[in-house]
Design a protein around this motif. Structure first.
Motif, PDB file in Angstrom:
ATOM      1  N   ALA A 257       7.183 -52.924 -94.146  1.00  0.00           N
ATOM      2  CA  ALA A 257       8.205 -51.976 -94.597  1.00  0.00           C
ATOM      3  C   ALA A 257       9.164 -51.634 -93.465  1.00  0.00           C
ATOM      4  CB  ALA A 257       7.545 -50.706 -95.122  1.00  0.00           C
ATOM      5  N   ASP A 258       8.753 -51.935 -92.217  1.00  0.00           N
ATOM      6  CA  ASP A 258       9.604 -51.633 -91.056  1.00  0.00           C
ATOM      7  C   ASP A 258      10.555 -52.789 -90.791  1.00  0.00           C
ATOM      8  OD1 ASP A 258       8.424 -49.107 -90.472  1.00  0.00           O
ATOM      9  OD2 ASP A 258       6.682 -50.176 -89.648  1.00  0.00           O
ATOM     10  N   ALA A 259      11.412 -53.064 -91.770  1.00  0.00           N
ATOM     11  CA  ALA A 259      12.359 -54.165 -91.634  1.00  0.00           C
ATOM     12  C   ALA A 259      13.494 -53.989 -92.620  1.00  0.00           C
ATOM     13  CB  ALA A 259      11.659 -55.491 -91.874  1.00  0.00           C
ATOM     14  N   GLU A 260      14.615 -54.625 -92.343  1.00  0.00           N
ATOM     15  CA  GLU A 260      15.755 -54.665 -93.248  1.00  0.00           C
ATOM     16  C   GLU A 260      16.049 -56.121 -93.586  1.00  0.00           C
ATOM     17  OE1 GLU A 260      18.837 -52.940 -90.940  1.00  0.00           O
ATOM     18  OE2 GLU A 260      18.238 -50.858 -91.338  1.00  0.00           O
ATOM     19  N   THR A 261      16.490 -56.358 -94.813  1.00  0.00           N
ATOM     20  CA  THR A 261      16.889 -57.717 -95.184  1.00  0.00           C
ATOM     21  C   THR A 261      18.392 -57.757 -95.417  1.00  0.00           C
ATOM     22  OG1 THR A 261      16.422 -57.232 -97.527  1.00  0.00           O
ATOM     23  CG2 THR A 261      14.673 -58.298 -96.239  1.00  0.00           C
ATOM     24  N   TYR A 295      13.885 -56.767 -87.933  1.00  0.00           N
ATOM     25  CA  TYR A 295      12.621 -56.041 -87.813  1.00  0.00           C
ATOM     26  C   TYR A 295      12.837 -54.806 -86.943  1.00  0.00           C
ATOM     27  CZ  TYR A 295      10.083 -59.860 -90.022  1.00  0.00           C
ATOM     28  OH  TYR A 295       9.626 -60.789 -90.927  1.00  0.00           O
ATOM     29  N   LEU A 296      12.239 -53.699 -87.358  1.00  0.00           N
ATOM     30  CA  LEU A 296      12.445 -52.414 -86.687  1.00  0.00           C
ATOM     31  C   LEU A 296      11.268 -51.999 -85.821  1.00  0.00           C
ATOM     32  CD1 LEU A 296      13.949 -50.493 -89.748  1.00  0.00           C
ATOM     33  CD2 LEU A 296      15.146 -51.852 -88.003  1.00  0.00           C
ATOM     34  N   ARG A 297      10.182 -52.771 -85.876  1.00  0.00           N
ATOM     35  CA  ARG A 297       8.995 -52.421 -85.109  1.00  0.00           C
ATOM     36  C   ARG A 297       8.298 -53.698 -84.648  1.00  0.00           C
ATOM     37  NH1 ARG A 297       6.238 -47.614 -85.092  1.00  0.00           N
ATOM     38  NH2 ARG A 297       7.417 -46.945 -86.946  1.00  0.00           N
ATOM     39  N   SER A 298       7.718 -53.669 -83.473  1.00  0.00           N
ATOM     40  CA  SER A 298       7.002 -54.819 -82.934  1.00  0.00           C
ATOM     41  C   SER A 298       5.784 -55.139 -83.799  1.00  0.00           C
ATOM     42  CB  SER A 298       6.563 -54.529 -81.494  1.00  0.00           C
ATOM     43  OG  SER A 298       5.635 -55.490 -81.055  1.00  0.00           O
TER      44      SER A 298
END
Length: 347
Positions: A257-261, A295-298
């Motif tokens: 969920a920690d991502a944008e498309t 991606y917003l998180r490692s």
């Protein structure tokens, strides 16, 4: 005392012919031992096999749709059936009279030569029926005997019992007046089941390592995905259908969920030339890709599972101008995505 038929159990407990009975049959059709899952439908690929890499089956996006489980096909001319029964008498085996029931040669003689009526084995019908017999296998008449066929791999499906009629006569140039008689749409669905599409992973930049807050570009070169055509014909009936699978969209699921498309829906259109998105070029690291992910998180050493699924639009055309659509198909691949905290990687 007349020999008795051998039925293959009850719905949900169907079986294939005994192991010592060859499932193929011979070139002249002079055998009653052919597997009921061995259809006479001929499949060709008008444009050849397309795509690169390994090929995989499509999955319908409609979980409630599937090709027919059973239908009827022409299997013997009068002369072929007469010869097949003679062979059966010599071998002392059992012959398939429909998808579920196997007879000794004596019953074939009784029904198809001597004219005795027999139980139609309509186990799913509201009322059981009796089939009128034939004289001398209808030798001299123009037509063929038909019997039920079960889609391969579905021999134990209870729906296979819907085609319960024992082998019956049909005049040449006609198709049975039966809800399970083959139609162009039956063949179109059969062809759908034979469609293979390329199992091609999308190209990424950076490849399998991404960086937090920097876009990962997704694309495929032109020509990777092309239309796939499958033609199905049923000899002796004039029935045919050609089913076409056209790739229309790539859908991305980042695996977290920690991502944008990009676009936000995750649906990237497939261009007319078969390409998807735009290739990454140096200097575009901060730009928004037409098709990609941020991606917003490692991933912290546990790769995210990037899912990429291609949607294929399915249409068909067939005998006498018949045409229509079938449910879209899809094929999904999964790729590992390592995401790290370094703030620059592909400038």
């Amino acid at each position: 005392m007349a020999p008795t038929a051998h039925a293959n159990g009850t719905p949900g407990n169907t079986t294939t012919p005994p192991a010592d009975e060859t499932p193929e049959g011979n070139a002249n059709g002079r055998t009653l031992l052919a597997s009921v899952s061995q259809s006479k439908i001929q499949v060709t690929y008008p444009d050849g096999r397309t795509g690169t890499g390994s090929m995989e089956d499509l999955t319908s996006v409609d979980p409630n749709w599937e090709p027919p489980v059973c239908w009827y096909e022409p299997v013997f001319t009068p002369e072929q059936l007469k010869s097949a029964v003679a062979d059966l008498e010599k071998n002392g085996g059992l012959g398939a009279v429909n998808a579920h029931e196997f007879w000794t040669s004596g019953i074939f003689v009784d029904h198809y030569e001597e004219g005795e009526e027999q139980d139609n084995f309509d186990i799913n019908a509201s009322k059981n029926t009796m089939a009128e017999g034939y004289k001398d296998y209808n030798v001299g008449k123009n037509g063929m005997f038909w019997r039920s066929v079960v889609r391969k791999g579905h021999e134990h499906d209870t729906k296979a019992w819907d085609c319960g009629r024992i082998m019956f006569w049909q005049d040449a140039g006609t198709v049975p007046d039966d809800e399970h008689a083959p139609t162009p749409e039956t063949l179109a669905a059969y062809a759908y089941d034979q469609i293979d599409v390329p199992k091609t992973e999308v190209e990424l930049k950076p490849e399998t390592k991404s960086t937090v807050n920097l876009p990962t570009w997704v694309w495929l070169d032109k020509g990777t995905f092309k239309e796939v055509k499958v033609r199905a014909e049923l000899p002796g009936t004039g029935l045919w259908a050609e089913t076409t699978a056209k790739p229309v969209a790539l859908h991305l699921e980042p695996g977290t969920a920690d991502a944008e498309t990009f676009p936000a829906s995750g649906d990237c259109e497939i261009n007319a030339d078969g390409s998807i998105g735009t290739p990454y070029t140096q200097g575009k690291a901060d730009e928004t890709p037409p098709c990609g992910i941020r991606y917003l998180r490692s991933s912290n050493g546990e790769p995210y599972q990037l899912k990429a699924s291609i949607t294929w639009e399915i249409s068909w055309k067939g005998t006498d101008g018949a045409q229509g659509d079938l449910p879209d198909g899809t094929f999904e691949t999964t790729q590992d995505m390592d995401v790290q905290e370094i703030q620059s990687i592909n400038r």
